[in-house]
Design an enzyme around this catalytic site. Structure first.
Site, mmCIF file in Angstrom:
data_model
loop_
_atom_site.group_PDB
_atom_site.id
_atom_site.type_symbol
_atom_site.label_atom_id
_atom_site.label_comp_id
_atom_site.label_asym_id
_atom_site.label_seq_id
_atom_site.Cartn_x
_atom_site.Cartn_y
_atom_site.Cartn_z
ATOM 1 N N GLY A 249 -69.767 20.025 23.238
ATOM 2 C CA GLY A 249 -70.132 19.532 21.931
ATOM 3 C C GLY A 249 -71.196 18.350 22.091
ATOM 4 O O GLY A 249 -71.240 17.893 23.206
ATOM 5 N N GLY A 252 -70.507 11.981 20.927
ATOM 6 C CA GLY A 252 -69.969 11.377 19.800
ATOM 7 C C GLY A 252 -69.061 12.222 18.835
ATOM 8 O O GLY A 252 -68.672 11.881 17.693
ATOM 9 N N GLU A 473 -79.935 30.203 5.662
ATOM 10 C CA GLU A 473 -78.619 30.691 5.790
ATOM 11 C C GLU A 473 -78.245 31.760 5.067
ATOM 12 O O GLU A 473 -77.608 32.677 5.140
ATOM 13 C CB GLU A 473 -77.563 29.485 6.152
ATOM 14 C CG GLU A 473 -78.077 28.810 7.344
ATOM 15 C CD GLU A 473 -78.077 29.731 8.669
ATOM 16 O OE1 GLU A 473 -77.512 30.706 9.064
ATOM 17 O OE2 GLU A 473 -78.791 29.229 9.697
ATOM 18 N N HIS A 476 -79.543 34.958 5.288
ATOM 19 C CA HIS A 476 -78.735 35.937 6.132
ATOM 20 C C HIS A 476 -77.539 36.513 5.348
ATOM 21 O O HIS A 476 -77.147 37.648 5.669
ATOM 22 C CB HIS A 476 -78.331 35.226 7.246
ATOM 23 C CG HIS A 476 -79.503 34.576 8.279
ATOM 24 N ND1 HIS A 476 -80.313 35.642 8.745
ATOM 25 C CD2 HIS A 476 -79.795 33.471 8.806
ATOM 26 C CE1 HIS A 476 -81.104 35.021 9.558
ATOM 27 N NE2 HIS A 476 -80.802 33.792 9.579
HETATM 28 P P1 ADP Z 1 -67.853 11.969 23.028
HETATM 29 O O1 ADP Z 1 -66.882 11.887 24.078
HETATM 30 O O2 ADP Z 1 -67.835 13.335 22.246
HETATM 31 O O3 ADP Z 1 -69.202 11.622 23.228
HETATM 32 P P2 ADP Z 1 -65.986 9.949 21.912
HETATM 33 O O4 ADP Z 1 -64.746 10.938 22.095
HETATM 34 O O5 ADP Z 1 -66.216 9.447 23.008
HETATM 35 O O6 ADP Z 1 -67.147 11.195 21.806
HETATM 36 O O7 ADP Z 1 -66.221 9.428 20.567
HETATM 37 C C1 ADP Z 1 -66.627 8.191 20.506
HETATM 38 C C2 ADP Z 1 -65.913 7.395 19.093
HETATM 39 O O8 ADP Z 1 -66.252 8.105 17.868
HETATM 40 C C3 ADP Z 1 -64.316 7.737 19.143
HETATM 41 O O9 ADP Z 1 -63.994 6.459 19.796
HETATM 42 C C4 ADP Z 1 -64.197 7.450 17.870
HETATM 43 O O10 ADP Z 1 -64.078 6.240 17.247
HETATM 44 C C5 ADP Z 1 -65.301 8.203 17.188
HETATM 45 N N1 ADP Z 1 -64.814 9.489 16.602
HETATM 46 C C6 ADP Z 1 -65.472 10.665 17.256
HETATM 47 N N2 ADP Z 1 -65.052 11.683 16.803
HETATM 48 C C7 ADP Z 1 -64.063 11.545 15.980
HETATM 49 C C8 ADP Z 1 -63.120 12.372 14.938
HETATM 50 N N3 ADP Z 1 -62.972 13.471 15.108
HETATM 51 N N4 ADP Z 1 -62.154 11.464 14.494
HETATM 52 C C9 ADP Z 1 -61.875 10.190 14.615
HETATM 53 N N5 ADP Z 1 -63.053 9.510 15.382
HETATM 54 C C10 ADP Z 1 -63.762 9.945 15.992
HETATM 55 ZN ZN ZN Z 2 -81.669 32.308 11.046
#
Ligand code: ADP
Ligand code: ZN
Length: 675
Positions: A249, A252, A473, A476
């Site tokens: 994914g 963040g 969308e 579609h």
């Molecule tokens: P990735 O590893 O996917 O790049 P992280 O897990 O490091 O992202 O996410 C960074 C920060 O963003 C987390 O520490 C959290 O504070 C916030 N965050 C991201 N997704 C969520 C979520 N689904 N629920 C709550 N906080 C989230």
């Molecule tokens: Zn399309």
């Protein structure tokens, strides 16, 4: 379930964001090299120079030495009994006789040096010369403390190199949290994994409650928690516990958070490391770090290893063999594969890795027994954003007037990390204005600020774009709902995901053969996106590129390989040889194929437009619903268009016990035919 990405964004493909990761800038080694080179150069030249400038010297035979003394050149003589050598310092007026050059070149006190046979003989000779009046100076002795100096000059460069080396090592050791100093040298091959465990220094208990949204991802990792907590339940039945899961994914979205939550829920230690930590300038370091990581992990089993940005090591090998490849990375990857194969499935170590590009990973990594599970972690939709806001608003003192719905609506395309950032930024803004609580205005200001900062980096979209994507969308969805043979729709979203800006999910029917009608209906539905854009926005956009690519390929397939056009019936120009430059048909046929492809696609495009005009009201309602909710499901579409009058073939098969079609499925041409 099959998912089909639509509406590719052809221009902004770069979704990487530097915000979250706090990588230290790599140290530049260039200047270290320069220092070493300068130091060595200095020693090389200065070593010679030092002796020359102060005092010129020359080695001579004992006979010559006797001759010089007899000639009366000697000023004084210094003998070194340890070495068995004697130095004769030359009188200034005779320098030219001995050295063939002036005082300017030789210095004030040049000397010649010789080895004498025995000290007695030397003394005898000197006394004799004194009596003769050839030598009026002193004979003195010295110890060879000079040799210490010489030793120093020999060893100094080595010391310097070692010193510089240690310096580099220490820098590297520190940056990875090693214990620095001398330890640095021996720590290069150690893994830099950060360990989070119970009672450890950075203990932090993350649970699923901290991860908002991501329902399906959570559900999948839930199983991993079960494996870790209660492996016996699975192994007793002969099941094998998976070794790895790949979280895919955009940055963040909470991949690290999810992995941490798994460790927290299962109450096991958690090793975390970034893929780029393996790759260092020294050959073999990556592989030895991998080994070390797994060794540590096995000691702590059951536990979780989390490798962030696995693409740094896991990029497909040999693809760039022409350009030299990267041997160090390859050997690191090989070691990783070996380690993953090496430990038994019951050892209790589960590896989770994160990437935002699963497509560039080496196929070997994704094979069964390695990262055979892929868990998609997408950008949150409206409701999920609301949930994420709720999580991150908890520690913040907010004003009562704050409307979370509004916030979620204002932040399409934001990742979880972006939302966390908004909350923090809002609090900072409120504090700057000396407020008692964070208000709606602060949040809006924070959103604006972050949108401004992110604009090019993530898929933050404007209202206008969101509307276009919704219309596309919905196009579609409208068509596939209203055509008999199109795949039944499950869900439509306008949440950006990977490189697609929106997507529609279909349930493909399980069929062995596909009829022309089915293919044409599919094609019509795929073209529905662009048709809707043209009809209802008046513009066409780059967003349909992916759709068009699929349609074009499909049409060529139908016409050139499946003999499905009236102009070229029952002909298959399929060529099994992948790299054959020859076309098995004439130029005229090639033109005909092109023509037929164009005709087929145009026909379907017109059909799509026609159908959209007929269902204009429903389409508009669908698009509005999409803008409002961002995700809609089959039920919502059903409410608008009514139940589909056709029963899908899968359902049909389930109700009537009819045998499935017995026709031969299409096969590739057999050997004889090819020849
Ligand atoms: P990735 O590893 O996917 O790049 P992280 O897990 O490091 O992202 O996410 C960074 C920060 O963003 C987390 O520490 C959290 O504070 C916030 N965050 C991201 N997704 C969520 C979520 N689904 N629920 C709550 N906080 C989230
Ligand atoms: Zn399309």
């Amino acid at each position: 379930m099959e998912e089909q990405d639509h509406l590719k964004n052809a221009t902004s493909q770069n979704t990487s964001r530097n915000g979250g990761n706090n990588k230290k800038p790599r140290m530049s080694f260039t200047w270290v090299y320069i220092v070493i080179a300068l130091a060595l150069g200095y020693l090389f030249f200065a070593g010679d120079d030092l002796q020359k400038s102060g005092t010129a010297s020359k080695n001579i035979t004992y006979t010559q030495f006797q001759e010089y003394v007899e000639n009366g050149y000697a000023n004084k003589i210094v003998a070194n009994k340890d070495e068995g050598t004697a130095r004769m310092y030359v009188k200034p007026e005779h320098i030219r006789d001995v050295f063939k050059s002036g005082v300017e070149q030789t210095g004030k006190q040049p000397y010649v040096q010789t080895e004498y046979g025995s000290p007695d003989k030397l003394e005898e000779f000197i006394t004799q010369q004194k009596e003769l009046g050839n030598f009026t100076g002193e004979l003195s002795y010295r110890r060879s403390n000079d040799t210490l100096m010489q030793l120093f000059w020999n060893v100094f460069p080595l010391l310097l190199i070692i010193f510089v080396w240690m310096f580099i090592m220490r820098r590297m050791g520190n940056s990875g949290g090693g214990f620095g100093g001398m330890g640095g040298i021996f720590n290069v091959g150690r893994s830099r994994a950060q360990l989070v465990e119970k009672g450890g220094e950075n203990e932090s208990k993350v649970t699923f409650k901290d991860v908002a949204g991501q329902a399906s991802a959570k559900q999948e990792v839930q199983e991993i928690v079960e494996f870790l907590k209660n492996p016996k339940k699975f192994t007793d039945l002969g099941g094998k516990i998976p070794k790895g899961a790949l979280l895919v994914g955009p940055p963040g979205t909470g991949k690290t958070l999810l992995a941490k939550a798994v460790a927290g829920e299962a109450d096991v230690p958690f090793f975390s490391m970034s893929g780029s930590d393996f790759v260092e300038m020294f050959v073999g370091v990556g592989a030895s770090r991998v080994r070390d990581l797994f060794r540590q992990a096995k000691e702590k089993a059951p536990c979780i290893i989390f490798i962030d940005e696995i693409d740094a090591v896991g990029r497909a090998r040999a693809n760039n063999a022409m350009m030299g490849g990267n041997d160090e990375r390859e050997s690191t990857l090989n070691q990783l594969l070996t380690e993953m194969d090496g430990f038994g499935t019951n050892s209790g170590v589960i590896i989770m890795a994160a990437t935002n590009r699963a497509d560039i990973l080496d196929k070997a990594l994704l094979r069964a027994g390695r990262f055979d599970r892929q868990i998609h972690v997408d950008l949150p939709d409206l409701n999920e954003r609301k949930a994420v806001f709720k999580v991150h608003l908890k520690p913040i003192k907010v004003d009562k007037s704050l409307d979370i719905d509004l916030l979620a609506r204002q932040t399409p395309g934001f990742s979880g990390a972006d939302i966390a950032n908004v909350c923090n930024e809002a609090a900072l803004i409120a504090a700057r204005h000396g407020k008692q609580a964070v208000t709606k205005e602060d949040f809006i200001a924070a959103v604006d600020r972050i949108v401004g900062g992110l604009e090019k980096k993530t898929k933050v979209m404007t209202e206008e774009e969101k509307r276009t994507i919704a219309l596309h969308e919905a196009g579609h969805a409208t068509i596939s709902w209203n055509l008999q043979y199109a795949n039944p729709l499950i869900k439509v979203t306008i949440v950006p995901r990977g490189r697609a800006l929106g997507a529609a999910w279909y349930l493909p029917e399980e069929r062995q053969i596909t009829t022309r009608e089915q293919m044409l209906d599919e094609m019509c539905a795929t073209l529905g996106g662009r048709a809707a854009e043209e009809l209802f926005t008046g513009h066409i956009s780059s967003g349909a590129m992916n759709d068009l690519e699929r349609v074009t390929k499909q049409a060529y397939g139908m016409i050139a390989y499946m003999g499905m056009s009236d102009a070229l019936p029952n002909l298959c120009y399929y060529n099994q040889q992948e790299y054959s430059w020859q076309r098995p048909y004439s130029e005229a046929t090639a033109q005909l194929i092109d023509q037929e492809v164009k005709r087929m696609i145009n026909e379907q495009y017109e059909r799509a437009k026609q159908l959209l005009l007929e269902k204009q009201k429903g389409h508009a309602a669908l698009a509005n619903l999409l803008v409002e909710r961002e995700v809609i499901y089959a039920e919502d579409v059903e409410k608008i268009f009514g139940k589909r009058p056709w029963v899908s073939r899968t359902e049909e098969l389930l109700t009537s016990q009819e045998e499935p079609a017995t026709e031969q499925p299409e096969t590739e041409p057999s050997e004889e035919q090819k020849a």
